[in-house]
Design a protein around this motif. Structure first.
Motif, short mmCIF file in Angstrom:
data_model
loop_
_atom_site.label_atom_id
_atom_site.label_comp_id
_atom_site.label_asym_id
_atom_site.label_seq_id
_atom_site.Cartn_x
_atom_site.Cartn_y
_atom_site.Cartn_z
N ARG A 40 0.76 -1.12 0.13
CA ARG A 40 0.14 0.06 0.05
C ARG A 40 0.96 1.25 -0.03
NH1 ARG A 40 -5.08 -1.21 0.37
NH2 ARG A 40 -5.80 -3.01 1.20
N ALA A 41 0.40 2.40 -0.68
CA ALA A 41 0.98 3.50 -0.76
C ALA A 41 -0.05 4.85 -0.96
CB ALA A 41 2.16 3.45 -1.89
N THR A 42 0.30 5.85 -0.55
CA THR A 42 -0.57 7.14 -1.02
C THR A 42 0.33 8.07 -1.51
OG1 THR A 42 -1.84 6.65 1.02
CG2 THR A 42 -1.77 8.95 0.18
N VAL A 43 -0.12 8.69 -2.48
CA VAL A 43 0.43 9.98 -3.18
C VAL A 43 -0.33 11.05 -3.04
CG1 VAL A 43 1.60 10.68 -5.47
CG2 VAL A 43 1.45 8.14 -5.06
N GLN A 44 0.28 12.24 -2.52
CA GLN A 44 -0.37 13.49 -2.48
C GLN A 44 -0.38 14.25 -3.86
OE1 GLN A 44 -1.57 14.24 0.74
NE2 GLN A 44 -2.87 15.90 -0.54
N ILE A 45 -1.48 14.54 -4.48
CA ILE A 45 -1.59 15.07 -5.61
C ILE A 45 -2.34 16.77 -5.71
CG2 ILE A 45 -2.05 15.23 -7.95
CD1 ILE A 45 -2.13 11.89 -7.76
N GLY A 46 -1.76 17.71 -5.22
CA GLY A 46 -2.40 18.75 -4.81
C GLY A 46 -3.16 18.49 -3.62
N ALA A 47 -4.45 18.99 -3.71
CA ALA A 47 -5.44 18.77 -2.53
C ALA A 47 -5.69 17.40 -2.14
CB ALA A 47 -6.49 19.73 -2.32
N GLY A 48 -5.62 16.39 -3.27
CA GLY A 48 -6.32 14.88 -3.44
C GLY A 48 -5.03 14.08 -3.29
N THR A 49 -5.53 12.75 -3.26
CA THR A 49 -4.31 11.68 -3.07
C THR A 49 -4.87 10.55 -4.09
OG1 THR A 49 -6.03 10.60 -1.33
CG2 THR A 49 -4.41 11.77 -0.54
N LEU A 50 -3.85 9.77 -4.26
CA LEU A 50 -3.87 8.42 -5.16
C LEU A 50 -3.63 7.35 -4.12
CD1 LEU A 50 -4.05 6.51 -7.50
CD2 LEU A 50 -1.72 7.27 -7.95
N GLN A 51 -4.42 6.45 -3.91
CA GLN A 51 -4.35 5.41 -3.06
C GLN A 51 -3.86 4.17 -4.00
OE1 GLN A 51 -4.44 5.27 0.55
NE2 GLN A 51 -5.16 7.64 0.21
N LEU A 52 -2.77 3.49 -3.67
CA LEU A 52 -2.27 2.40 -4.64
C LEU A 52 -2.25 1.21 -3.59
CD1 LEU A 52 0.83 4.20 -6.09
CD2 LEU A 52 -1.14 3.41 -7.47
N ALA A 53 -2.71 0.32 -4.21
CA ALA A 53 -2.65 -1.07 -3.52
C ALA A 53 -1.85 -2.24 -4.52
CB ALA A 53 -3.84 -1.46 -2.98
N TRP A 54 -1.32 -3.14 -3.98
CA TRP A 54 -0.82 -4.09 -4.96
C TRP A 54 -0.35 -5.39 -4.34
CZ3 TRP A 54 1.99 0.37 -3.50
CH2 TRP A 54 3.25 -0.18 -2.69
N GLN A 55 -0.68 -6.57 -5.36
CA GLN A 55 -0.35 -7.87 -4.71
C GLN A 55 0.45 -8.61 -5.93
OE1 GLN A 55 -4.21 -9.55 -4.22
NE2 GLN A 55 -4.12 -9.23 -2.15
N VAL A 56 1.15 -9.44 -5.32
CA VAL A 56 2.23 -9.97 -6.24
C VAL A 56 1.50 -11.34 -6.71
CG1 VAL A 56 4.37 -11.63 -6.41
CG2 VAL A 56 4.33 -9.37 -4.99
N ARG A 57 1.33 -11.43 -8.03
CA ARG A 57 0.64 -12.68 -8.61
C ARG A 57 1.81 -13.82 -9.06
NH1 ARG A 57 -4.02 -12.22 -6.22
NH2 ARG A 57 -5.38 -10.54 -6.83
N PRO A 58 1.24 -15.01 -9.35
CA PRO A 58 2.12 -15.92 -9.86
C PRO A 58 2.80 -15.43 -11.17
CG PRO A 58 0.23 -16.87 -9.03
CD PRO A 58 0.03 -15.45 -8.93
N PRO A 59 4.11 -15.77 -11.44
CA PRO A 59 4.56 -14.99 -12.93
C PRO A 59 3.87 -15.73 -14.03
CG PRO A 59 6.11 -16.48 -11.63
CD PRO A 59 5.13 -16.27 -10.93
N ARG A 60 3.63 -14.99 -15.13
CA ARG A 60 3.25 -15.59 -16.43
C ARG A 60 4.41 -16.39 -17.03
NH1 ARG A 60 0.00 -11.08 -17.02
NH2 ARG A 60 -2.41 -11.88 -16.68
N GLN A 61 4.24 -17.39 -17.62
CA GLN A 61 5.08 -18.22 -18.27
C GLN A 61 4.78 -18.56 -19.84
OE1 GLN A 61 6.95 -21.31 -16.34
NE2 GLN A 61 8.03 -22.08 -18.00
N ILE A 62 5.48 -18.10 -20.83
CA ILE A 62 5.52 -18.45 -22.25
C ILE A 62 6.57 -19.37 -22.67
CG2 ILE A 62 4.90 -17.50 -24.78
CD1 ILE A 62 3.54 -15.09 -23.00
#
Length: 100
Positions: A40-62
């Motif tokens: 999780r992360a938060t980015v301050q953009i002017g008076a607002g915010t961007l909330q980021l969330a991420w999860q590691v997924r299994p890699p793709r294999q080709i």
């Protein structure tokens, strides 16, 4: 790169979590960035915010190629549409990986 960025969206990106965390400070183009917890992360953009969330997924294999997958969630709160579009245009260019 998208042409329009809604206030909330999901995507998968070809990053390891370590690469993502290394890339984020430059991708936010000087906006205050806080890692608020695991995935999780938060980015301050002017008076607002961007909330980021991420999860590691299994890699793709080709065949013999393996590509990391990071499921990401973006949520803008209180960021005007024009500011959101400008922020994401730079963010996407900065985080673009290979192939143009």
């Amino acid at each position: 790169m998208q042409g329009h960025y809604p206030a909330e969206f999901h995507r998968e990106q070809g990053f390891t979590e370590a690469d993502w965390l290394t890339c984020l400070p430059g991708a936010v183009r000087g906006c205050p960035l806080a890692i608020t917890g695991p995935g999780r992360a938060t980015v301050q953009i002017g008076a607002g915010t961007l909330q980021l969330a991420w999860q590691v997924r299994p890699p793709r294999q080709i065949a013999l190629m393996r590509m990391p997958v990071l499921a990401t969630h973006y949520r803008f709160d209180g960021v005007a549409e024009a500011d959101r579009q400008a922020f994401m245009k730079f963010f996407d260019l900065y985080t673009q990986r290979g192939g143009g």
